[in-house]
Design an enzyme around this catalytic site. Structure first.
Site, short mmCIF file in Angstrom:
data_model
loop_
_atom_site.label_atom_id
_atom_site.label_comp_id
_atom_site.label_asym_id
_atom_site.label_seq_id
_atom_site.Cartn_x
_atom_site.Cartn_y
_atom_site.Cartn_z
N LYS A 1 -5.39 4.01 19.52
CA LYS A 1 -5.25 5.01 18.41
C LYS A 1 -6.86 5.65 18.56
O LYS A 1 -7.09 6.78 18.02
CB LYS A 1 -5.08 4.48 16.90
CG LYS A 1 -5.11 5.08 15.85
CD LYS A 1 -4.36 6.48 15.77
CE LYS A 1 -4.26 7.15 14.43
NZ LYS A 1 -5.26 7.98 13.87
N SER B 1 -0.26 7.73 13.68
CA SER B 1 -0.82 9.10 13.69
C SER B 1 0.11 10.10 13.49
O SER B 1 1.41 10.09 13.68
CB SER B 1 -1.29 9.49 15.24
OG SER B 1 -1.75 10.79 15.31
N ASN C 1 -6.41 2.10 10.08
CA ASN C 1 -7.14 2.28 10.97
C ASN C 1 -7.93 1.20 11.35
O ASN C 1 -9.32 1.43 11.35
CB ASN C 1 -7.94 3.71 10.57
CG ASN C 1 -7.07 4.92 10.76
OD1 ASN C 1 -6.26 4.90 11.86
ND2 ASN C 1 -7.09 5.97 10.02
N TYR D 1 -10.40 14.77 18.20
CA TYR D 1 -11.43 15.43 17.50
C TYR D 1 -12.20 16.34 18.54
O TYR D 1 -12.63 17.46 18.34
CB TYR D 1 -12.41 14.40 16.99
CG TYR D 1 -11.63 13.69 15.78
CD1 TYR D 1 -10.67 13.97 15.02
CD2 TYR D 1 -12.24 12.13 15.51
CE1 TYR D 1 -9.91 13.30 14.08
CE2 TYR D 1 -11.53 11.42 14.53
CZ TYR D 1 -10.63 12.05 13.82
OH TYR D 1 -9.81 11.16 12.81
N GLY E 1 0.83 -1.23 -0.01
CA GLY E 1 0.04 -0.04 0.03
C GLY E 1 0.69 1.11 -0.04
O GLY E 1 1.52 1.58 0.86
N LEU E 2 0.91 1.86 -1.14
CA LEU E 2 1.81 3.11 -1.17
C LEU E 2 0.85 4.32 -1.40
O LEU E 2 1.51 4.97 -2.44
CB LEU E 2 2.89 2.77 -2.41
CG LEU E 2 3.89 1.53 -2.29
CD1 LEU E 2 4.60 1.07 -3.67
CD2 LEU E 2 4.80 1.94 -1.13
N GLY E 3 -0.13 4.41 -0.81
CA GLY E 3 -0.81 5.87 -0.97
C GLY E 3 0.04 6.65 -0.25
O GLY E 3 1.04 6.63 0.31
N HIS F 1 -7.36 7.98 21.12
CA HIS F 1 -6.50 9.13 20.67
C HIS F 1 -7.27 9.96 19.57
O HIS F 1 -7.36 11.25 19.85
CB HIS F 1 -5.26 8.87 19.85
CG HIS F 1 -4.63 9.63 19.21
ND1 HIS F 1 -3.64 10.51 19.58
CD2 HIS F 1 -4.59 9.99 17.65
CE1 HIS F 1 -3.22 11.28 18.54
NE2 HIS F 1 -3.92 10.87 17.44
N ASN F 2 -8.12 9.33 18.68
CA ASN F 2 -8.75 10.16 17.58
C ASN F 2 -9.73 10.69 18.19
O ASN F 2 -10.31 11.74 18.27
CB ASN F 2 -9.39 9.16 16.56
CG ASN F 2 -8.25 8.76 15.69
OD1 ASN F 2 -7.25 9.20 15.58
ND2 ASN F 2 -8.39 7.78 14.74
N GLY G 1 1.33 5.20 3.27
CA GLY G 1 2.32 4.21 2.98
C GLY G 1 3.69 4.53 2.45
O GLY G 1 4.59 4.09 2.49
N PRO H 1 -6.51 0.06 3.20
CA PRO H 1 -7.86 0.76 3.74
C PRO H 1 -8.52 -0.40 4.97
O PRO H 1 -8.23 -1.64 4.61
CB PRO H 1 -8.85 0.85 2.72
CG PRO H 1 -8.14 1.09 1.68
CD PRO H 1 -6.83 0.32 1.78
N ALA H 2 -8.78 -0.07 5.94
CA ALA H 2 -9.39 -0.77 7.11
C ALA H 2 -10.34 -1.76 6.47
O ALA H 2 -11.04 -1.41 5.47
CB ALA H 2 -9.74 -0.27 8.03
#
Length: 182
Positions: free
Chosen positions: A169, A118, A95, A177, A7-9, A172-173, A12, A68-69
């Site tokens: 995580k 994060s 995530n 938020y 995954g090289l988005g 944390h989110n 990544g 993606p999760a």
């Protein structure tokens, strides 16, 4: 150390770049051939499939999933499974829901680390904050890679058993938020 990055988005690619910049080797795969070509230009070893990635990596294999999760993580694990052994390590840096991480850890033939990541795009320059769950020996073995991806040795920690990295995580989110709304 050698790390397979799947995954090289946006995120990544940051993982791959930071690992390369720290002097480690990256074996890269993405369904987008252009993303693989770009990572190759940066110094990664390209692969054309997950099977190719697993045969290119040396043993024990260390594979970072940044997909993606949900179903994409399960699909990648299913495809990787025949090539994994108990000495290998798979890191889910996306995530994922913590309960999915616990289920995956129980089913995965390799050591499974769930890694809450994060820092977003700013992590390219500054490094990420990594919240990692899973077996302590796998975490310790991969500390040089975590040092490279994170803000350094203080930028990552093992939170506890499988699922705890993604659980922390999630918390944390929620806090982040809430703070952004004030």
């Amino acid at each position: 150390m050698e790390l397979g990055v799947v995954g090289l988005g946006r995120m990544g690619r940051i993982v791959a770049d930071r690992v390369l910049e720290a002097g480690h080797d990256v074996v890269a795969f993405d369904v987008d051939e252009t993303a693989v070509e770009s990572a190759t230009t940066a110094g990664a070893t390209p692969t054309g499939s997950l099977a190719d990635l697993t045969t290119t990596l040396t043993d024990p294999k260390h594979i970072w999933l940044m997909v993606p999760a949900g179903a994409p993580v399960d699909a990648a694990l299913e495809e990787l499974e025949p090539s994994l052994s108990a000495e290998d390590t798979v890191i889910d840096g996306g995530n994922s829901h913590f309960e999915d991480s616990t289920r995956r850890a129980a089913m995965c033939p390799a050591q499974y680390l769930d890694c809450g990541t994060s820092g977003g795009p700013a992590g390219a320059e500054l490094g990420f904050s990594l919240m990692i769950g899973g077996p302590a020996p796998a975490y310790e073995a991969l500390s040089p890679v975590f040092d490279a991806i994170a803000t350094g040795p203080a930028g990552h920690a093992r939170m506890g058993p499988a699922g705890s990295g993604h659980y922390v995580k999630m918390v944390h989110n929620g806090v982040e938020y809430a703070l952004m709304q004030t």
